[in-house]
Structures are given as C-alpha cells and as structure tokens.
Scaffold this active site. Structure first.
Site, PDB file in Angstrom:
ATOM      1  N   ARG A 234      75.974  36.575  20.269  1.00 44.17           N
ATOM      2  CA  ARG A 234      75.465  35.209  20.257  1.00 44.17           C
ATOM      3  C   ARG A 234      74.231  35.162  19.357  1.00 44.17           C
ATOM      4  O   ARG A 234      73.470  36.125  19.278  1.00 44.17           O
ATOM      5  CB  ARG A 234      75.098  34.734  21.670  1.00 44.17           C
ATOM      6  CG  ARG A 234      76.294  34.400  22.543  1.00 44.17           C
ATOM      7  CD  ARG A 234      77.045  33.173  22.042  1.00 44.17           C
ATOM      8  NE  ARG A 234      78.121  32.745  22.921  1.00 44.17           N
ATOM      9  CZ  ARG A 234      79.375  33.149  22.835  1.00 44.17           C
ATOM     10  NH1 ARG A 234      79.725  34.036  21.908  1.00 44.17           N
ATOM     11  NH2 ARG A 234      80.286  32.679  23.667  1.00 44.17           N
ATOM     12  N   GLU A 263      75.485  26.007  15.789  1.00 44.52           N
ATOM     13  CA  GLU A 263      76.795  26.179  15.157  1.00 44.52           C
ATOM     14  C   GLU A 263      77.453  24.832  14.916  1.00 44.52           C
ATOM     15  O   GLU A 263      77.611  24.039  15.853  1.00 44.52           O
ATOM     16  CB  GLU A 263      77.682  27.064  16.043  1.00 44.52           C
ATOM     17  CG  GLU A 263      77.139  28.469  16.179  1.00 44.52           C
ATOM     18  CD  GLU A 263      78.094  29.438  16.868  1.00 44.52           C
ATOM     19  OE1 GLU A 263      79.188  28.994  17.284  1.00 44.52           O
ATOM     20  OE2 GLU A 263      77.751  30.626  16.971  1.00 44.52           O
ATOM     21  N   HIS A 282      82.080  31.953  13.337  1.00 45.28           N
ATOM     22  CA  HIS A 282      82.401  32.206  14.745  1.00 45.28           C
ATOM     23  C   HIS A 282      83.913  32.346  14.919  1.00 45.28           C
ATOM     24  O   HIS A 282      84.525  31.710  15.789  1.00 45.28           O
ATOM     25  CB  HIS A 282      81.853  31.112  15.654  1.00 45.28           C
ATOM     26  CG  HIS A 282      81.654  31.578  17.064  1.00 45.28           C
ATOM     27  ND1 HIS A 282      80.660  31.098  17.890  1.00 45.28           N
ATOM     28  CD2 HIS A 282      82.315  32.514  17.814  1.00 45.28           C
ATOM     29  CE1 HIS A 282      80.717  31.690  19.071  1.00 45.28           C
ATOM     30  NE2 HIS A 282      81.718  32.553  19.045  1.00 45.28           N
TER      31      HIS A 282
END
Length: 325
Positions: A234, A263, A282
């Site tokens: 993360r 994000e 991601h």
C-alpha cells in the site's frame, strides 16, 4: 428466507447480477442508487450481506455501520480491507472476510518482474533506444541471482515472493511480526537488519496503524546505497516525499510502485516525472487467473453464509458463523 445482498463493487449493475446471480434464489441482489456516500447510507438499512467496494470509495466506517442494523456479513472482494472500520464492525458482531491468497502468485510475479526490470534498466533502455540512443554501456546492469532480497511481510504474497526469488538464486530474508514455521528457505531478520542488508527490498505487508509510514526518511536511509525498493503493498507504508528524495540523491537506484497514497496519482504528482521509478496502475494482482480465484472465493463464502456454514478468511476476529439479525 430471502437474504438482501448489497453489492458495492464499481461495476455495472448487470455485470454484478451476472457474477453474483449464480448463487441461489435465497439472495436478492441490490445496488446503491448512485455511487456516493449518501446513496450508500440510504441502501444499508435493508442489507443483510454486503459485498464491498474494492476501490475503497464506498467503505463502511463507523457511521455506515450504524446505518446497517440488519448487517450480518461483509465480504470484501479483495485482499485489502482498507477503509472499513473493522473495530466498529466487530463491535456490531459483523464478520468481515477478505479473499486472502487469491492473487498471491500474481503479485509475487509482478514483484519479481519489477525487480528484474529495475536491476537490468529495461524501461530506461527502451526509452533511450526509442529516442535514437544506444545505451549499451551507459548504465550498470546487475544480476538478480545472488542478490540479497528482503521481504517485508510474510503472508501469502510474501511467502510466494520468497519461493520465487529463492528459486532464482537470491539470498532471501524476511520480516513479519512473528517468525514463520515454514519460510521456504528465507531467513528471519528484525526489520532494521533486513532493511540494512537488502539489495532488493519487497514490501508485501498490510497497511495498518503499525505499518503506516513504516518506511520514512530514516528507514530508507538505512538501505544499502544503490538498493531498489519494490512496493506491492500500500502507498501509505512508504513516505513518498522521502522516497523521491532518496531516489533523487542517488542513495536508492530505483523503485517500482504498484500502489500510491492517492490512486490514481494526480497529473502533477512528482512520481510521474521520476525517471528511475517504474510505475504500475495497482495491477500486480490483476490477472484472469487471480480474478477467477477471487470470484470463486467470494461465491463460496456467500454460499456458506446463506447455507449456515462458517465463512473463510474472517479478518476482524468475529466468529465465522453468520447469523441473521
């Protein structure tokens, strides 16, 4: 009896019904009227089961839990449970389950590929050649075999990383809150020793109060000169400003990031202009195989919940037996 299932993933309603509709006629699937907090709070009072939003936009915080008096089970369709108030859900007696392990091999493969790309300067060499250059000897390319690889976190992803890097001849060490009985040949080190002795440092630890900001300027400065950082965990685990400063100073030779504080990162995010950072959206765990395993894990748990069987992978300490309210 019919179970009211509130589906929150960021997919069209037709897609959600297609994915979840194969369960049985005991489940009635609903979605919020809109993808915003007000619509979430409006929909929660009738929900017996919630399938969470992996984007984190519609997370269940303490206020949302208070709006869900009938909620008996929250199934998160991801490994991370960021945003959900696990304590509030536990106090309400609501088990929260994730899909632990479904994307472990996919994420570990990305970590391995990212480390190789950094050490062999694949991205920068490609850019220079497309610009007309021939960077055959302008950078120092290093072999992964024999490198000291440190893995921070030893859940399914960390364990898969240990197996994969070890198979390529790396000297693998790891840190977790407790030493593991099965470590696949990786040596256990305390976090500071691991940080100071890793040519490649892979982050595969959950984001918690304990790990937030774990890699700040001080800890990054303890990494060996020229080391590379691979973050598939993360964004909040690493101090981004400190990371950029370490890269710009040359202390770290590169970083590969699949996760970010925000994000997607903003258009003016300085990471976008760092030439020695490999950026990934991601997507480390986003493979068809991992998606299939995730969907099956969700369906298996939902079937168990309505069928009176214990659910798997409960992460907030509540009994896995689902009871209607």
């Amino acid at each position: 009896m019919i179970w009211k299932l509130l589906a929150l993933p960021p997919l069209p309603e037709e897609a959600l019904r297609g994915l979840l509709g194969s369960l049985d006629d005991r489940i009635d699937i609903t979605v919020p009227a809109r993808r915003d907090r007000a619509a979430l709070l409006e929909a929660l009072p009738e929900a017996d089961i919630v399938v969470g939003d992996w984007s984190g936009m519609l997370a269940l915080d303490a206020e949302a839990v208070r709006h869900a008096p009938r909620l008996a089970f929250l199934q998160q369709p991801s490994v991370g449970v960021d945003g959900h108030d696990l304590d509030a859900l536990a106090k309400a007696g609501v088990p929260v389950a994730n899909t632990a392990g479904v994307n472990a091999d996919a994420v570990a493969e990305w970590c391995l590929a990212a480390a190789l790309a950094l050490l062999r300067h694949l991205a920068s060499s490609d850019r220079e050649m497309r610009a007309g250059g021939w960077p055959q000897f302008t950078v120092q390319r290093r072999e992964l075999a024999g490198a000291r690889v440190g893995v921070v976190g030893f859940g399914p992803v960390g364990a898969s990383c240990a197996r994969k890097f070890g198979a390529l001849g790396c000297q693998v060490s790891y840190w977790s809150r407790t030493a593991k009985q099965e470590s696949y040949g990786a040596a256990y080190l305390d976090l500071d020793s691991l940080t100071a002795s890793s040519d490649v440092l892979v982050l595969a630890v959950p984001l918690t109060d304990e790990t937030r900001g774990m890699f700040d300027a001080v800890r990054l400065s303890r990494m060996p000169a020229g080391a590379v950082l691979v973050n598939a965990a993360r964004g909040g685990i690493v101090d981004q400003d400190a990371l950029i400063a370490s890269l710009e100073s040359g202390h770290l030779s590169g970083a590969a990031l699949d996760v970010y504080d925000s994000e997607p990162p903003g258009a003016d995010d300085p990471l976008r202009s760092c030439t020695n950072v490999l950026l990934s959206p991601h997507a480390a765990g986003a493979t068809p195989q991992a998606t299939g395993r995730l969907l099956q894990a969700v369906l298996d748990n939902l079937a168990a919940a309505v069928g009176g069987r214990p659910v798997a992978n409960v992460v907030n300490g509540v009994t896995p037996a689902i009871r209607r309210r």
